[in-house]
Write a protein that holds these residues in place. Structure first.
Motif, PDB file in Angstrom:
ATOM      1  N   ASN A 151       4.551  -2.431  -2.774  1.00  0.00           N
ATOM      2  CA  ASN A 151       4.336  -1.365  -3.757  1.00  0.00           C
ATOM      3  C   ASN A 151       2.897  -1.364  -4.253  1.00  0.00           C
ATOM      4  O   ASN A 151       2.285  -0.300  -4.449  1.00  0.00           O
ATOM      5  CB  ASN A 151       5.296  -1.521  -4.933  1.00  0.00           C
ATOM      6  CG  ASN A 151       6.743  -1.287  -4.512  1.00  0.00           C
ATOM      7  OD1 ASN A 151       7.002  -0.515  -3.594  1.00  0.00           O
ATOM      8  ND2 ASN A 151       7.684  -1.954  -5.199  1.00  0.00           N
ATOM      9  N   LEU A 152       2.339  -2.564  -4.467  1.00  0.00           N
ATOM     10  CA  LEU A 152       0.951  -2.659  -4.938  1.00  0.00           C
ATOM     11  C   LEU A 152      -0.018  -2.120  -3.904  1.00  0.00           C
ATOM     12  O   LEU A 152      -1.017  -1.449  -4.245  1.00  0.00           O
ATOM     13  CB  LEU A 152       0.622  -4.114  -5.266  1.00  0.00           C
ATOM     14  CG  LEU A 152       1.297  -4.701  -6.505  1.00  0.00           C
ATOM     15  CD1 LEU A 152       0.976  -6.188  -6.651  1.00  0.00           C
ATOM     16  CD2 LEU A 152       0.837  -3.941  -7.766  1.00  0.00           C
ATOM     17  N   VAL A 153       0.269  -2.429  -2.645  1.00  0.00           N
ATOM     18  CA  VAL A 153      -0.614  -1.928  -1.583  1.00  0.00           C
ATOM     19  C   VAL A 153      -0.553  -0.403  -1.546  1.00  0.00           C
ATOM     20  O   VAL A 153      -1.565   0.291  -1.355  1.00  0.00           O
ATOM     21  CB  VAL A 153      -0.225  -2.535  -0.228  1.00  0.00           C
ATOM     22  CG1 VAL A 153      -0.959  -1.826   0.909  1.00  0.00           C
ATOM     23  CG2 VAL A 153      -0.545  -4.011  -0.212  1.00  0.00           C
ATOM     24  N   GLY A 154       0.639   0.140  -1.758  1.00  0.00           N
ATOM     25  CA  GLY A 154       0.756   1.594  -1.731  1.00  0.00           C
ATOM     26  C   GLY A 154       0.078   2.236  -2.922  1.00  0.00           C
ATOM     27  O   GLY A 154      -0.499   3.329  -2.802  1.00  0.00           O
ATOM     28  N   ASP A 155       0.083   1.551  -4.068  1.00  0.00           N
ATOM     29  CA  ASP A 155      -0.529   2.123  -5.260  1.00  0.00           C
ATOM     30  C   ASP A 155      -2.028   1.862  -5.322  1.00  0.00           C
ATOM     31  O   ASP A 155      -2.742   2.503  -6.122  1.00  0.00           O
ATOM     32  CB  ASP A 155       0.142   1.540  -6.511  1.00  0.00           C
ATOM     33  CG  ASP A 155       1.600   1.958  -6.605  1.00  0.00           C
ATOM     34  OD1 ASP A 155       1.964   2.985  -5.979  1.00  0.00           O
ATOM     35  OD2 ASP A 155       2.394   1.235  -7.265  1.00  0.00           O
ATOM     36  N   ALA A 156      -2.555   0.880  -4.546  1.00  0.00           N
ATOM     37  CA  ALA A 156      -3.965   0.490  -4.664  1.00  0.00           C
ATOM     38  C   ALA A 156      -4.889   1.497  -4.005  1.00  0.00           C
ATOM     39  O   ALA A 156      -6.113   1.457  -4.228  1.00  0.00           O
ATOM     40  CB  ALA A 156      -4.171  -0.894  -4.036  1.00  0.00           C
ATOM     41  N   GLU A 214      -7.647   3.288   4.660  1.00  0.00           N
ATOM     42  CA  GLU A 214      -6.511   3.412   5.570  1.00  0.00           C
ATOM     43  C   GLU A 214      -6.404   2.232   6.508  1.00  0.00           C
ATOM     44  O   GLU A 214      -5.308   1.738   6.795  1.00  0.00           O
ATOM     45  CB  GLU A 214      -6.633   4.717   6.361  1.00  0.00           C
ATOM     46  CG  GLU A 214      -5.432   4.960   7.276  1.00  0.00           C
ATOM     47  CD  GLU A 214      -5.583   6.286   8.016  1.00  0.00           C
ATOM     48  OE1 GLU A 214      -4.695   6.547   8.853  1.00  0.00           O
ATOM     49  OE2 GLU A 214      -6.545   7.016   7.760  1.00  0.00           O
ATOM     50  N   LYS A 215      -7.522   1.738   6.951  1.00  0.00           N
ATOM     51  CA  LYS A 215      -7.491   0.638   7.903  1.00  0.00           C
ATOM     52  C   LYS A 215      -6.934  -0.619   7.272  1.00  0.00           C
ATOM     53  O   LYS A 215      -6.039  -1.276   7.835  1.00  0.00           O
ATOM     54  CB  LYS A 215      -8.910   0.396   8.431  1.00  0.00           C
ATOM     55  CG  LYS A 215      -8.977  -0.685   9.492  1.00  0.00           C
ATOM     56  CD  LYS A 215     -10.405  -0.820   9.998  1.00  0.00           C
ATOM     57  CE  LYS A 215     -10.490  -1.908  11.064  1.00  0.00           C
ATOM     58  NZ  LYS A 215     -11.871  -2.049  11.597  1.00  0.00           N
ATOM     59  N   GLU A 216      -7.420  -0.973   6.060  1.00  0.00           N
ATOM     60  CA  GLU A 216      -6.925  -2.151   5.379  1.00  0.00           C
ATOM     61  C   GLU A 216      -5.471  -1.977   4.947  1.00  0.00           C
ATOM     62  O   GLU A 216      -4.664  -2.906   4.994  1.00  0.00           O
ATOM     63  CB  GLU A 216      -7.779  -2.468   4.153  1.00  0.00           C
ATOM     64  CG  GLU A 216      -9.125  -3.087   4.464  1.00  0.00           C
ATOM     65  CD  GLU A 216     -10.149  -2.038   4.919  1.00  0.00           C
ATOM     66  OE1 GLU A 216      -9.781  -0.838   4.901  1.00  0.00           O
ATOM     67  OE2 GLU A 216     -11.250  -2.431   5.322  1.00  0.00           O
ATOM     68  N   ARG A 245      -3.175  -0.146   6.511  1.00  0.00           N
ATOM     69  CA  ARG A 245      -2.294  -0.323   7.679  1.00  0.00           C
ATOM     70  C   ARG A 245      -2.165  -1.788   8.038  1.00  0.00           C
ATOM     71  O   ARG A 245      -1.094  -2.268   8.408  1.00  0.00           O
ATOM     72  CB  ARG A 245      -2.877   0.462   8.868  1.00  0.00           C
ATOM     73  CG  ARG A 245      -2.602   1.953   8.781  1.00  0.00           C
ATOM     74  CD  ARG A 245      -2.736   2.597  10.159  1.00  0.00           C
ATOM     75  NE  ARG A 245      -4.003   2.283  10.781  1.00  0.00           N
ATOM     76  CZ  ARG A 245      -5.113   3.001  10.633  1.00  0.00           C
ATOM     77  NH1 ARG A 245      -5.113   4.102   9.891  1.00  0.00           N
ATOM     78  NH2 ARG A 245      -6.225   2.645  11.255  1.00  0.00           N
ATOM     79  N   ARG A 246      -3.264  -2.531   7.893  1.00  0.00           N
ATOM     80  CA  ARG A 246      -3.233  -3.949   8.246  1.00  0.00           C
ATOM     81  C   ARG A 246      -2.318  -4.712   7.297  1.00  0.00           C
ATOM     82  O   ARG A 246      -1.477  -5.525   7.729  1.00  0.00           O
ATOM     83  CB  ARG A 246      -4.643  -4.519   8.205  1.00  0.00           C
ATOM     84  CG  ARG A 246      -4.686  -5.974   8.636  1.00  0.00           C
ATOM     85  CD  ARG A 246      -6.110  -6.481   8.602  1.00  0.00           C
ATOM     86  NE  ARG A 246      -6.114  -7.910   8.983  1.00  0.00           N
ATOM     87  CZ  ARG A 246      -7.230  -8.665   8.961  1.00  0.00           C
ATOM     88  NH1 ARG A 246      -8.391  -8.135   8.584  1.00  0.00           N
ATOM     89  NH2 ARG A 246      -7.148  -9.931   9.321  1.00  0.00           N
ATOM     90  N   LEU A 247      -2.445  -4.484   5.998  1.00  0.00           N
ATOM     91  CA  LEU A 247      -1.595  -5.177   5.032  1.00  0.00           C
ATOM     92  C   LEU A 247      -0.116  -4.775   5.210  1.00  0.00           C
ATOM     93  O   LEU A 247       0.792  -5.613   5.121  1.00  0.00           O
ATOM     94  CB  LEU A 247      -2.061  -4.850   3.604  1.00  0.00           C
ATOM     95  CG  LEU A 247      -3.367  -5.520   3.159  1.00  0.00           C
ATOM     96  CD1 LEU A 247      -3.784  -4.994   1.789  1.00  0.00           C
ATOM     97  CD2 LEU A 247      -3.185  -7.041   3.102  1.00  0.00           C
ATOM     98  N   THR A 248       0.073  -3.466   5.451  1.00  0.00           N
ATOM     99  CA  THR A 248       1.451  -3.012   5.654  1.00  0.00           C
ATOM    100  C   THR A 248       2.066  -3.672   6.897  1.00  0.00           C
ATOM    101  O   THR A 248       3.247  -4.074   6.908  1.00  0.00           O
ATOM    102  CB  THR A 248       1.488  -1.492   5.789  1.00  0.00           C
ATOM    103  OG1 THR A 248       0.911  -0.896   4.608  1.00  0.00           O
ATOM    104  CG2 THR A 248       2.911  -0.992   5.989  1.00  0.00           C
ATOM    105  N   HIS A 249       1.258  -3.797   7.948  1.00  0.00           N
ATOM    106  CA  HIS A 249       1.767  -4.434   9.176  1.00  0.00           C
ATOM    107  C   HIS A 249       2.107  -5.905   8.920  1.00  0.00           C
ATOM    108  O   HIS A 249       3.145  -6.401   9.403  1.00  0.00           O
ATOM    109  CB  HIS A 249       0.704  -4.316  10.273  1.00  0.00           C
ATOM    110  CG  HIS A 249       1.083  -5.038  11.539  1.00  0.00           C
ATOM    111  ND1 HIS A 249       2.065  -4.586  12.396  1.00  0.00           N
ATOM    112  CD2 HIS A 249       0.632  -6.219  12.076  1.00  0.00           C
ATOM    113  CE1 HIS A 249       2.192  -5.434  13.393  1.00  0.00           C
ATOM    114  NE2 HIS A 249       1.310  -6.439  13.216  1.00  0.00           N
ATOM    115  N   ILE A 250       1.246  -6.562   8.108  1.00  0.00           N
ATOM    116  CA  ILE A 250       1.517  -7.980   7.825  1.00  0.00           C
ATOM    117  C   ILE A 250       2.770  -8.122   6.976  1.00  0.00           C
ATOM    118  O   ILE A 250       3.652  -8.957   7.251  1.00  0.00           O
ATOM    119  CB  ILE A 250       0.301  -8.615   7.129  1.00  0.00           C
ATOM    120  CG1 ILE A 250      -0.879  -8.701   8.106  1.00  0.00           C
ATOM    121  CG2 ILE A 250       0.652 -10.010   6.600  1.00  0.00           C
ATOM    122  CD1 ILE A 250      -2.184  -9.147   7.445  1.00  0.00           C
ATOM    123  N   LEU A 251       2.886  -7.289   5.927  1.00  0.00           N
ATOM    124  CA  LEU A 251       4.023  -7.425   5.023  1.00  0.00           C
ATOM    125  C   LEU A 251       5.326  -6.982   5.680  1.00  0.00           C
ATOM    126  O   LEU A 251       6.349  -7.663   5.599  1.00  0.00           O
ATOM    127  CB  LEU A 251       3.767  -6.610   3.747  1.00  0.00           C
ATOM    128  CG  LEU A 251       2.653  -7.148   2.823  1.00  0.00           C
ATOM    129  CD1 LEU A 251       2.404  -6.167   1.678  1.00  0.00           C
ATOM    130  CD2 LEU A 251       3.054  -8.503   2.271  1.00  0.00           C
TER     131      LEU A 251
END
Length: 536
Positions: A318-323, A327-329, A331-337
């Motif tokens: 949720n934090l990544v989506g709100d931050a 786009e590149k970072e 997608r990377r964080l979303t892929h990791i999580l």
């Protein structure tokens, strides 16, 4: 000499002597009977001879009267001559073996025949009316000449017959005396010969039997035997067998003492091994219990932390989506999580659940060996009925037919027996073949007979749970009761410890369990339980 031969001799010798004595007795009896017959013959001769004179004298009187009265009818009586001929014929038969007497009988017959001819001549003269003067001189004497001759011959005949009768009577008395003496001698001789036979038997066979009986008693009481009997008969053979048996028993006692010593040593070793095994089993159960119990706390922590990590991943997502990151970072964080972290958490939680299930299984196995049973007489029919009622939903879902036969009671713990049949019936339901209608049968076999020679024997009852399910391959039959062994893991869930718990529980009841199965045809599990308290 064999006993049979000795027995024949002991019987034959007295028998021959008795036969000889009986021969003497029979000969004496025969001679006595012959003498009696001779005496009777003499009496018959005297009787027949005494009856000859009177008819002849009466006939002479009738002839004289006829000559005086010139009545021929007095002479024409043929019955007297027939009677005289019959009596003479009988006398002739009776004296046939005495030539002198037979000659007298022939002379008397000639005299009677001569007088009869004279009587016939007188009768004819009277009938013809002729003079009987020529015959008067013949009939005027005191007695006619022929009758006188007849009486002379008869007198000599009677004298000889009387003498023979006296001699034969004396001989008969002597024969009867001899017969009595012979009979007494035969009885006494028979008694003596059998008494002698009994003495010989007592000396030759009876004493040998006494020695044989004494040796048998000595053998039975373990005392040394007397010297062996001599000879080649069966008694000596039996005595030889007794001595051989005694020798073998001595050797067997020596070997038994050695074996007893070895057995005591092995028993002590076995007791030590059993104690060590019991201690190790107890230690293993305690270890399993302790390990499974101690592992619960880390697993709880792992489960809690994995859940926290999952919640944290959701918050980070949720934090990544709100931050509003680039786009590149992002997608990377979303892929990791969503990829690596969540997948790792999934595997972690699955492993924790698997470890928790294994720990629960270990605890169940441990409890199966440590529970204190409440021993009592259990109605197996009621136990199985409760199990089937509890599984009605699963039975209905699988459209299975469960048949419960008459089940005799058993001796055990009610809860433990319920667990046994619950696992077996549950396994049968889980591994039914979906391609055909499921059938499960619960019953009991006929009881096996108890050996009366075994005082500690306990009557056992064999129960079975039969299904027409998938079956078990032959190679897997030896492993089916081991823990964590699962054959059809894709068909039913579980850790593979149900049958291990069944085996452990049945063994604690003093019974046994086994399976007979054919792949594709179904399985039959057999459970043997005591019908009464087990005497240890």
């Amino acid at each position: 000499m064999k006993l049979f031969t000795k027995g024949l001799l002991l019987i034959a010798v007295p028998s021959f002597v008795e036969l000889a004595l009986l021969g003497v007795v029979f000969d004496t009896q025969e001679r006595t009977a012959q003498a009696a017959q001779w005496v009777d013959n003499s009496k018959q001769i005297l009787y027949q001879s005494s009856a000859l004179v009177d008819p002849l004298l009466r006939q002479a009187a009738r002839v004289r009267t006829a000559m005086v009265t010139r009545d021929a009818a007095l002479i024409d009586r043929h019955a007297v001559w027939v009677d005289l001929n019959d009596r003479l014929a009988k006398l002739d038969t009776l004296v046939a073996d005495t030539p002198r007497q037979a000659e007298h009988v022939r002379n008397m017959r000639r005299a009677i025949d001569g007088y009869r001819e004279q009587s016939i001549a007188i009768s004819q003269a009277l009938h013809e009316g002729r003079s009987v003067t020529p015959y008067i001189a013949l009939e005027t004497d005191a007695l006619p000449r022929q009758i006188a001759l007849f009486r002379d011959e008869l007198g000599e005949f009677d004298a000889v017959a009387a003498q023979l009768d006296a001699d034969r009577s004396i001989a008969l008395a002597q024969r009867r005396a001899h017969q009595q003496y012979a009979l007494i001698a035969a009885v006494i001789g028979s008694m003596l010969i059998w008494a002698a036979t009994a003495v010989v038997f007592a000396r030759s066979i009876g004493r040998r039997f006494e020695v044989l009986t004494d040796n048998a008693e000595r053998l039975g009481s373990g005392r040394p035997l007397a010297a062996p009997l001599s000879g080649r008969d069966e008694i000596a053979g039996l005595d030889t067998v007794l001595h051989q048996t005694d020798a073998r028993l001595r050797v067997a006692e020596t070997e038994q003492a050695a074996l007893k010593t070895q057995l005591e040593a092995r028993a002590r070793e076995l007791a030590a091994v059993n104690e060590e095994l019991r201690q190790e089993t107890q230690d293993n159960e305690m270890f399993i219990y302790s390990v499974s119990h101690d592992l619960r706390s880390p697993l709880v922590n792992l489960r809690g932390f994995s859940k926290e990590l999952h919640v944290s991943c959701d918050e980070l997502d949720n934090l990544v989506g709100d931050a509003q990151l680039p786009e590149k970072e992002q997608r990377r964080l979303t892929h990791i999580l969503d990829g690596d972290v969540r997948e790792s958490l999934h595997y972690l939680r699955t492993a924790v659940a698997r470890a928790a299930a294994i720990i629960d299984a270990l605890l169940r196995i441990s409890r199966a060996g440590r529970l204190e049973y409440q021993w009592q007489r259990v109605s197996v029919g009621r136990v199985v009925g409760r199990v089937v009622d509890a599984m009605q939903e699963a039975i209905s879902q699988r459209a299975a037919i469960v048949t419960v036969r008459e089940l005799p009671p058993a001796w055990g713990d009610p809860a433990a027996l319920e667990q046994i049949f619950s696992n077996l019936i549950g396994n049968a339901l889980n591994f039914l073949d979906p391609a055909r209608g499921g059938r499960i049968e619960v019953g009991a076999l006929e009881p096996e007979p108890v050996d009366p020679a075994e005082p500690r024997a306990v009557r056992m009852r064999t129960y079975y749970v039969r299904d027409n399910g998938l079956g078990i391959p032959a190679a897997y039959l030896s492993k089916v009761f081991r823990a964590f062994q699962r054959l059809h893991g894709d068909v039913a869930d579980g850790e593979g410890i149900g049958l291990a718990v069944v085996r452990r529980t049945v063994e604690r009841h003093g019974g046994r369990v086994w399976v007979e199965s054919a792949e594709g045809a179904g399985s039959t599990f057999f459970v043997v339980l005591p019908e009464q308290p087990v005497r240890f």
